[in-house]
Design a protein around this motif. Structure first.
Motif, short mmCIF file in Angstrom:
data_model
loop_
_atom_site.label_atom_id
_atom_site.label_comp_id
_atom_site.label_asym_id
_atom_site.label_seq_id
_atom_site.Cartn_x
_atom_site.Cartn_y
_atom_site.Cartn_z
N ALA A 311 38.47 48.06 49.30
CA ALA A 311 37.81 48.06 47.87
C ALA A 311 38.82 48.46 46.93
CB ALA A 311 36.47 48.77 47.70
N LEU A 312 39.12 47.51 45.92
CA LEU A 312 40.25 47.89 44.97
C LEU A 312 39.51 48.03 43.48
CD1 LEU A 312 42.80 45.58 46.52
CD2 LEU A 312 42.72 48.11 46.87
N ASN A 313 40.05 49.11 42.55
CA ASN A 313 39.62 48.77 41.16
C ASN A 313 40.29 48.20 40.19
OD1 ASN A 313 41.26 50.64 40.82
ND2 ASN A 313 39.95 52.06 39.66
N ARG A 314 41.23 47.29 40.91
CA ARG A 314 42.21 46.37 39.94
C ARG A 314 42.20 45.05 40.49
NH1 ARG A 314 41.74 50.57 37.23
NH2 ARG A 314 43.27 51.53 36.15
N PRO A 315 42.58 43.93 39.71
CA PRO A 315 42.50 42.83 40.12
C PRO A 315 43.76 42.76 41.29
CG PRO A 315 42.39 42.45 37.84
CD PRO A 315 42.53 44.03 38.06
N VAL A 316 43.46 41.98 42.29
CA VAL A 316 44.54 41.82 43.29
C VAL A 316 45.75 40.92 42.96
CG1 VAL A 316 44.96 41.23 45.80
CG2 VAL A 316 42.91 42.17 45.16
N ASP A 317 46.84 41.33 42.82
CA ASP A 317 47.97 40.47 42.35
C ASP A 317 48.88 40.10 43.83
OD1 ASP A 317 49.39 42.82 43.20
OD2 ASP A 317 49.73 43.47 41.19
N LYS A 318 49.84 39.20 43.24
CA LYS A 318 50.63 38.93 44.68
C LYS A 318 51.26 40.17 45.40
CE LYS A 318 54.85 36.05 45.55
NZ LYS A 318 56.07 35.23 44.79
N ASP A 319 51.86 40.95 44.89
CA ASP A 319 52.35 42.27 45.66
C ASP A 319 51.31 42.95 46.73
OD1 ASP A 319 54.88 41.45 44.66
OD2 ASP A 319 54.84 43.17 43.15
N THR A 320 50.21 43.12 46.06
CA THR A 320 49.29 43.72 46.45
C THR A 320 48.63 43.06 47.87
OG1 THR A 320 48.46 44.82 44.72
CG2 THR A 320 46.95 45.07 46.68
N ALA A 321 48.46 41.41 47.71
CA ALA A 321 47.93 40.70 48.59
C ALA A 321 49.07 40.50 49.64
CB ALA A 321 48.00 39.36 47.81
N LEU A 333 37.56 43.77 48.52
CA LEU A 333 36.43 43.63 47.65
C LEU A 333 37.24 44.26 46.21
CD1 LEU A 333 33.48 43.66 46.21
CD2 LEU A 333 33.23 45.64 47.07
N ALA A 334 37.18 43.35 45.33
CA ALA A 334 38.00 43.44 43.96
C ALA A 334 37.36 42.91 42.66
CB ALA A 334 39.60 43.06 44.21
N PRO A 335 37.63 43.38 41.44
CA PRO A 335 37.24 42.79 40.27
C PRO A 335 37.98 41.58 40.08
CG PRO A 335 38.80 44.46 39.74
CD PRO A 335 38.39 44.55 41.19
N ALA A 336 38.90 40.98 40.87
CA ALA A 336 39.41 39.65 40.57
C ALA A 336 40.66 39.61 41.70
CB ALA A 336 39.89 39.31 38.88
N PHE A 337 40.92 38.20 41.79
CA PHE A 337 42.23 37.93 42.60
C PHE A 337 43.03 36.93 41.85
CE2 PHE A 337 38.90 39.08 45.34
CZ PHE A 337 39.74 39.85 46.48
N ASP A 338 44.29 37.13 41.38
CA ASP A 338 45.05 35.91 40.82
C ASP A 338 45.37 35.07 41.70
OD1 ASP A 338 47.40 36.70 42.18
OD2 ASP A 338 48.06 37.92 40.68
N GLU A 339 45.97 33.80 41.18
CA GLU A 339 46.25 32.80 42.13
C GLU A 339 47.12 32.76 43.20
OE1 GLU A 339 47.17 29.35 39.55
OE2 GLU A 339 45.51 29.47 38.33
N LYS A 355 34.63 39.12 44.76
CA LYS A 355 34.80 39.14 43.68
C LYS A 355 33.82 39.75 42.88
CE LYS A 355 35.90 36.71 39.14
NZ LYS A 355 36.21 35.38 38.76
N LEU A 356 33.88 41.09 42.29
CA LEU A 356 32.89 41.60 41.57
C LEU A 356 33.30 42.42 40.29
CD1 LEU A 356 29.84 42.55 41.70
CD2 LEU A 356 30.47 44.69 42.86
N PRO A 357 33.46 41.70 39.04
CA PRO A 357 33.97 42.19 38.08
C PRO A 357 33.89 43.57 37.66
CG PRO A 357 33.44 39.95 37.71
CD PRO A 357 32.83 40.45 38.79
#
Length: 517
Positions: A311-321, A333-339, A355-357
């Motif tokens: 679980a992450l409290n920030r949107p998932v970006d490319k590096d994290t993914a 589980l994260a507030p958002a996932f970028d493209e 996704k759970l904002p």
């Protein structure tokens, strides 16, 4: 009395026009009220108004319209009872064979932002529950429908057999009492919260809505389903949107809830990553970026995190993914996932992306924590507190340094969510070792030290409950642990304090225990 009669009065008008048309085609007279009657008339369905049946006008802004013997005698008369039927004939009452009613939208009303008590009260249905309960009581003779999904079955049986089967009518009657029980429980719960009552009620009624059936429970031979508590909870797991992956399991949901509860301790102040395995945290880390936070959580225990939940409290970006994709995880589980993150993670067929904002928002204090036991239910308020600052005190000669105090606060948030007996070790804003669910505290500490290895040196320790003996402090000294946070409260506290003083370890008491079973 050969005229077949149906009364239709619904808030949810899904399918009601088609149902009414089919009834008319089958020779029914349709009685209706208010908005339902209007909708049917506009669709060209012949309708008899309730007032035409009762001979009494609707009054009190529509509060009284169906509460009349001409309606209820028609519903409650037992067709196989000659005296009942003679009384109907004498009174000029026509039996009612079909009752299709769903109730005022109380739930939808109380979920509206800014709803007033007056609005909620006005949406408590009186006539509707009375009619459907009456029809359900007389289920052998009356088909009662509260769910639009059942319209088709009733029509099909009338067309095929000229009547509705006994089994179907009994099943429909059962749904009525499920429906009214939930309705009354929603009202009771809402009013209790409006009164602001402290404590737990003497009589407790609960209602939940099914979110989904699950393939099985903790084990394949157990049946399971996931239910949602009714309320405005946009920060709990039932509100999450699944973006990818296979169906959630019972264990997935239970573990994800544990990860979410721990994540909430940190809010949104800094990036945080929580890894959970079998309902216990196995790694927690913070960082300047969410990618660094995840790396710190991963490094805390790279073995246990495999097949776990993050679980992450920030949107998932490319590096994290890219980092997350390196191992097998059940859920992210994260507030958002970028493209870019989605394009990377969705290449893994089975991983669930949720996704759970508002996931970092604290849980409402209105929520209850419940555990079923055979023959009963354990209920308590949620453990939403961490510590009281005024009760926080250093009990040793050496006080923790500012850096140690920062780490002690961090590890206290973590150990609160470790199954008892629980120990957590932390350093540099990340866990280095966690010992969960042991039958004695020293074994929990030994396990945490084993997981930490060389990283135990220079770490701080959190314990969910007090030390009954000085052995944990002595083991901490050998491992190089420099500071301890624990509730205190043992009759032998002084022995642990003396051992800490001898070892040069700073120890802080919180005065608040966090057992978790």
């Amino acid at each position: 009395m050969n005229q077949k009669r149906a009364i239709l009065s619904v808030s949810d008008k899904t399918g009601i026009v088609d149902f009414a048309k089919e009834l008319v085609a089958l020779g029914f007279e349709v009685i209706s009220t208010g908005g339902t009657a209007k909708a049917l008339k506009e669709a060209g369905v012949p309708v008899t108004g309730v007032s035409d049946v009762t001979g009494f006008p609707e009054c009190l802004d529509g509060r009284v319209k169906t509460l009349h013997p001409m309606i209820h005698a028609g519903i409650l008369a037992m067709r196989g009872n000659p005296e009942h039927m003679q009384q109907l004939e004498k009174l000029g009452v026509t039996p009612i064979d079909v009752v299709a009613i769903n109730l005022y939208p109380f739930k939808q009303t109380i979920l509206k932002p800014g709803v007033t008590l007056e609005d909620a009260i006005e949406n408590i249905d009186i006539g509707g529950p009375t009619m459907i309960r009456a029809a359900a009581k007389n289920w052998q003779d009356v088909s009662v429908i509260v769910d639009p999904a059942d319209y088709g079955k009733v029509i099909a049986e009338y067309k095929e057999n000229g009547s509705v089967s006994r089994d179907t009518k009994f099943a429909l009657a059962g749904k009525v009492f499920d429906h009214t029980a939930q309705y009354d429980t929603m009202i009771s719960t809402y009013l209790r919260r409006q009164r602001g009552e402290e404590g737990l009620p003497d009589d407790l009624s609960l209602t939940y809505e099914k979110v989904q059936d699950l393939r099985y429970g903790e084990n394949p031979h157990q049946k399971a389903a996931f239910y949602r508590e009714i309320g405005n909870h946009d920060n709990t797991l039932d509100a999450a949107e699944q973006l990818h992956g296979k169906e959630l399991s019972y264990n997935n949901i239970n573990d994800a809830n544990g990860a979410l509860d721990l994540l909430k301790e940190f809010g949104e102040e800094k990036p945080v990553a929580v890894a959970v395995k079998h309902a216990n945290p196995c790694g927690v880390g913070t960082g300047e970026t969410i990618c660094q936070a995840y790396k710190n959580a991963y490094d805390a225990d790279p073995v246990s995190i495999f097949g776990g939940i993050v679980a992450l409290n920030r949107p998932v970006d490319k590096d994290t993914a890219q980092e997350l994709a390196k191992i097998f995880l059940e859920i992210i589980l994260a507030p958002a996932f970028d493209e870019d993150a989605l394009s990377i993670l969705t290449q893994k067929k089975n991983i669930r992306l949720l996704k759970l904002p508002n996931l970092a928002k604290p849980n409402s204090k209105d929520l209850l924590d419940m555990k079923k036991v055979a023959g009963g239910l354990l209920v308590q308020s949620l453990d939403t507190e961490l510590l009281h600052e005024e009760d926080l005190k250093c009990v040793t000669k050496r006080e923790p340094t500012p850096e140690e105090m920062e780490q002690l606060r961090f590890v206290w948030k973590v150990v609160k969510h470790v199954k008892s007996n629980g120990i957590a070790l932390a350093k540099n804003n990340a866990t280095v070792g966690i010992g969960p669910g042991q039958t004695n505290r020293i074994t929990a500490l030994e396990l945490a030290i084993k997981y930490a290895g060389d990283k135990a040196a220079g770490s701080v320790m959190g314990s969910d409950a007090f030390f009954p003996f000085p052995d944990c402090v002595e083991a901490a000294q050998k491992a190089g642990i420099t500071a301890i946070i624990q509730p205190g409260g043992s009759i032998r506290d002084q022995e642990s304090i003396d051992a800490a003083d001898k070892a040069g370890i700073a120890m802080v008491f919180t005065g608040m225990r966090h057992f978790k079973h």
